[in-house]
Design a protein around this motif. Structure first.
Motif, short mmCIF file in Angstrom:
data_model
loop_
_atom_site.label_atom_id
_atom_site.label_comp_id
_atom_site.label_asym_id
_atom_site.label_seq_id
_atom_site.Cartn_x
_atom_site.Cartn_y
_atom_site.Cartn_z
N VAL A 41 -3.55 -43.12 79.73
CA VAL A 41 -3.99 -42.67 78.41
C VAL A 41 -2.88 -42.87 77.39
O VAL A 41 -3.13 -43.31 76.25
CB VAL A 41 -4.44 -41.20 78.47
CG1 VAL A 41 -4.67 -40.64 77.07
CG2 VAL A 41 -5.71 -41.06 79.30
N LEU A 42 -1.65 -42.57 77.77
CA LEU A 42 -0.53 -42.73 76.85
C LEU A 42 -0.32 -44.21 76.49
O LEU A 42 -0.06 -44.55 75.33
CB LEU A 42 0.73 -42.15 77.47
CG LEU A 42 1.99 -42.15 76.59
CD1 LEU A 42 1.75 -41.39 75.29
CD2 LEU A 42 3.17 -41.55 77.34
N VAL A 43 -0.44 -45.10 77.47
CA VAL A 43 -0.30 -46.53 77.20
C VAL A 43 -1.40 -47.01 76.27
O VAL A 43 -1.15 -47.75 75.29
CB VAL A 43 -0.31 -47.33 78.51
CG1 VAL A 43 -0.41 -48.84 78.24
CG2 VAL A 43 0.94 -47.04 79.33
N LEU A 44 -2.65 -46.62 76.53
CA LEU A 44 -3.76 -47.04 75.68
C LEU A 44 -3.61 -46.51 74.26
O LEU A 44 -3.92 -47.22 73.28
CB LEU A 44 -5.08 -46.55 76.29
CG LEU A 44 -5.48 -47.18 77.64
CD1 LEU A 44 -6.77 -46.56 78.15
CD2 LEU A 44 -5.64 -48.70 77.49
N LEU A 45 -3.16 -45.27 74.12
CA LEU A 45 -2.95 -44.71 72.79
C LEU A 45 -1.85 -45.48 72.05
O LEU A 45 -1.98 -45.77 70.84
CB LEU A 45 -2.58 -43.23 72.92
CG LEU A 45 -2.40 -42.45 71.60
CD1 LEU A 45 -3.69 -42.49 70.78
CD2 LEU A 45 -1.99 -41.01 71.87
N THR A 46 -0.79 -45.83 72.77
CA THR A 46 0.29 -46.61 72.15
C THR A 46 -0.20 -48.00 71.72
O THR A 46 0.14 -48.49 70.63
CB THR A 46 1.47 -46.74 73.12
OG1 THR A 46 1.88 -45.42 73.54
CG2 THR A 46 2.64 -47.45 72.47
N VAL A 47 -1.00 -48.62 72.56
CA VAL A 47 -1.55 -49.95 72.24
C VAL A 47 -2.41 -49.88 70.98
O VAL A 47 -2.33 -50.75 70.09
CB VAL A 47 -2.35 -50.49 73.42
CG1 VAL A 47 -3.14 -51.74 73.01
CG2 VAL A 47 -1.42 -50.82 74.58
N SER A 48 -3.23 -48.84 70.88
CA SER A 48 -4.11 -48.71 69.72
C SER A 48 -3.30 -48.52 68.43
O SER A 48 -3.64 -49.08 67.38
CB SER A 48 -5.08 -47.55 69.92
OG SER A 48 -4.38 -46.32 70.04
N VAL A 49 -2.21 -47.75 68.49
CA VAL A 49 -1.36 -47.55 67.32
C VAL A 49 -0.69 -48.86 66.92
O VAL A 49 -0.63 -49.23 65.73
CB VAL A 49 -0.32 -46.45 67.60
CG1 VAL A 49 0.70 -46.38 66.45
CG2 VAL A 49 -1.00 -45.10 67.78
N ILE A 50 -0.17 -49.59 67.90
CA ILE A 50 0.49 -50.87 67.60
C ILE A 50 -0.50 -51.90 67.07
O ILE A 50 -0.21 -52.64 66.11
CB ILE A 50 1.20 -51.39 68.87
CG1 ILE A 50 2.31 -50.42 69.29
CG2 ILE A 50 1.80 -52.78 68.62
CD1 ILE A 50 2.93 -50.76 70.62
N TYR A 51 -1.67 -51.95 67.68
CA TYR A 51 -2.67 -52.95 67.26
C TYR A 51 -3.15 -52.66 65.83
O TYR A 51 -3.41 -53.58 65.06
CB TYR A 51 -3.85 -52.93 68.22
CG TYR A 51 -4.84 -54.04 67.98
CD1 TYR A 51 -4.55 -55.36 68.35
CD2 TYR A 51 -6.07 -53.79 67.37
CE1 TYR A 51 -5.45 -56.39 68.12
CE2 TYR A 51 -6.97 -54.80 67.13
CZ TYR A 51 -6.67 -56.10 67.52
OH TYR A 51 -7.56 -57.12 67.28
N ALA A 52 -3.26 -51.36 65.49
CA ALA A 52 -3.69 -51.02 64.13
C ALA A 52 -2.65 -51.44 63.09
O ALA A 52 -3.00 -51.73 61.94
CB ALA A 52 -3.98 -49.52 64.04
N ASP A 53 -1.38 -51.50 63.49
CA ASP A 53 -0.31 -51.87 62.57
C ASP A 53 0.36 -53.18 63.00
O ASP A 53 1.56 -53.39 62.82
CB ASP A 53 0.73 -50.74 62.53
CG ASP A 53 1.72 -50.90 61.38
OD1 ASP A 53 1.33 -51.46 60.33
OD2 ASP A 53 2.88 -50.49 61.56
#
Length: 336
Positions: free
Chosen positions: A24-36
């Motif tokens: 979950v932490l990896v997916l959340l980090t990926v979503s934040v990076i992908y959004a920016d």
């Protein structure tokens, strides 16, 4: 090894929780990076794809940091400071959480054992958690004895798990070994109950207990065969119960006089009908005939010896006597 009763989470469940938290932490980090993703620069300068975002998240959280993808805008760097760095620390905590939990459990268990040892007083050691051992412990608990002051010594893994699950303190090991009995603090215990499945083991445990305690601790042992009872007495046991002869006598009584076995079972079954009990003689009862009391007294304990009430000589109660009487269990039950 001492095992204190403890409710713990299963290892598979604990591992699954950590894996899910890491994913979950990896997916959340990926979503934040992908959004920016526009705020990051790749060495290829072709922009970040979703795969690149996964790659950057994994190498960042694992503190690898190859430097091929870097934040270049102020917004991306702020996100790294506010989110990526704390996520990296949290990810490492999750990875090493199992090790930390093991160390914490060991430390906590050590504290619990030390606290338990300080409070341990007048405890009873039960060697063997088979049918006889479980029945002996049940009888102790029925008389109001504190469960925390009962220690089970057993070397069978299944029996250890059962005893621990029932809220008992257990010590893993062979009760014939001095080191195991010393771990149970046999020198300061109130009594030792020997309920093993082997008469040979019972004799060895009795000899070991007598050697360690110089005969100052009461030893109650059970044996299968009548001829071994005298050997146990010579080894230092104060009371010996022969299970085979007792069972055989009950079988004989059942055959010839069936109602007698019903009375015996009633006396031995807790919580209903009649039960044997013991109490100190009251001051007003001294000098009286036990037969004249309201309670049905069947024997006296005087200076550690049983005084039977049968025969022509009428016994009178003396100061310090203990009365063995039959108690009505149904009347003694608390009203709810």
């Amino acid at each position: 090894m001492i095992h204190l009763p403890l409710v713990r989470q299963g290892p598979l469940r604990a591992l699954a929780v950590r894996v899910v938290a890491a994913v979950v932490l990896v997916l959340l980090t990926v979503s934040v990076i992908y959004a920016d993703r526009d705020g990051y620069r790749d060495l290829n300068e072709d922009g970040l794809t979703l795969l690149d975002c996964f790659y950057y998240a994994v190498v960042s959280l694992s503190t690898t940091g190859y430097g091929d993808i870097t934040p270049v805008t102020s917004q991306a760097r702020l996100v790294n400071i506010v989110f990526i760095t704390p996520a990296r620390v949290l990810f490492l905590i999750i990875l090493v959480g199992t090790t930390l939990e093991v160390l914490t459990d060991q430390y906590r268990n050590s504290l619990r054992v030390n606290r338990w040892r300080r409070k341990l007083k007048d405890h009873i050691i039960v060697c063997g958690y088979g049918t006889k051992g479980r029945a002996a412990i049940s009888a102790l608990l029925e008389t109001g004895y504190d469960k925390s002051r009962i220690i089970v010594v057993e070397n069978r893994e299944i029996a250890l798990r059962q005893a621990t699950a029932n809220g008992l303190v257990t010590i893993e090991g062979n009760a014939t070994r001095s080191s195991v009995l010393l771990e149970a603090d046999v020198k300061n215990c109130k009594a030792v109950i020997i309920a093993t499945d082997s008469d040979e083991a019972s004799v060895l445990i009795t000899l070991t207990v007598r050697q360690l305690t110089a005969g100052q601790v009461r030893i109650i042992a059970a044996v299968r065969e009548q001829e071994n009872a005298a050997l146990l007495k010579q080894s230092g046991a104060h009371h010996v119960i022969v299970s085979s002869s007792t069972a055989g006598r009950l079988l004989g009584l059942t055959t010839t006089t069936p109602p007698l076995i019903d009375v015996v079972e009633d006396l031995l079954t807790p919580g209903q009908g009649m039960a044997l009990a013991m109490r100190s003689a009251e001051r007003s009862e001294v000098g009286s005939n036990p037969r004249e009391l309201q309670t049905l007294v069947v024997a006296l304990i005087r200076r550690g010896k049983v005084v039977a009430l049968g025969g022509e000589h009428a016994e009178t109660i003396e100061t310090g006597d203990m009365l063995i009487y039959i108690r009505d269990e149904e009347k003694s039950l608390p009203v709810t």
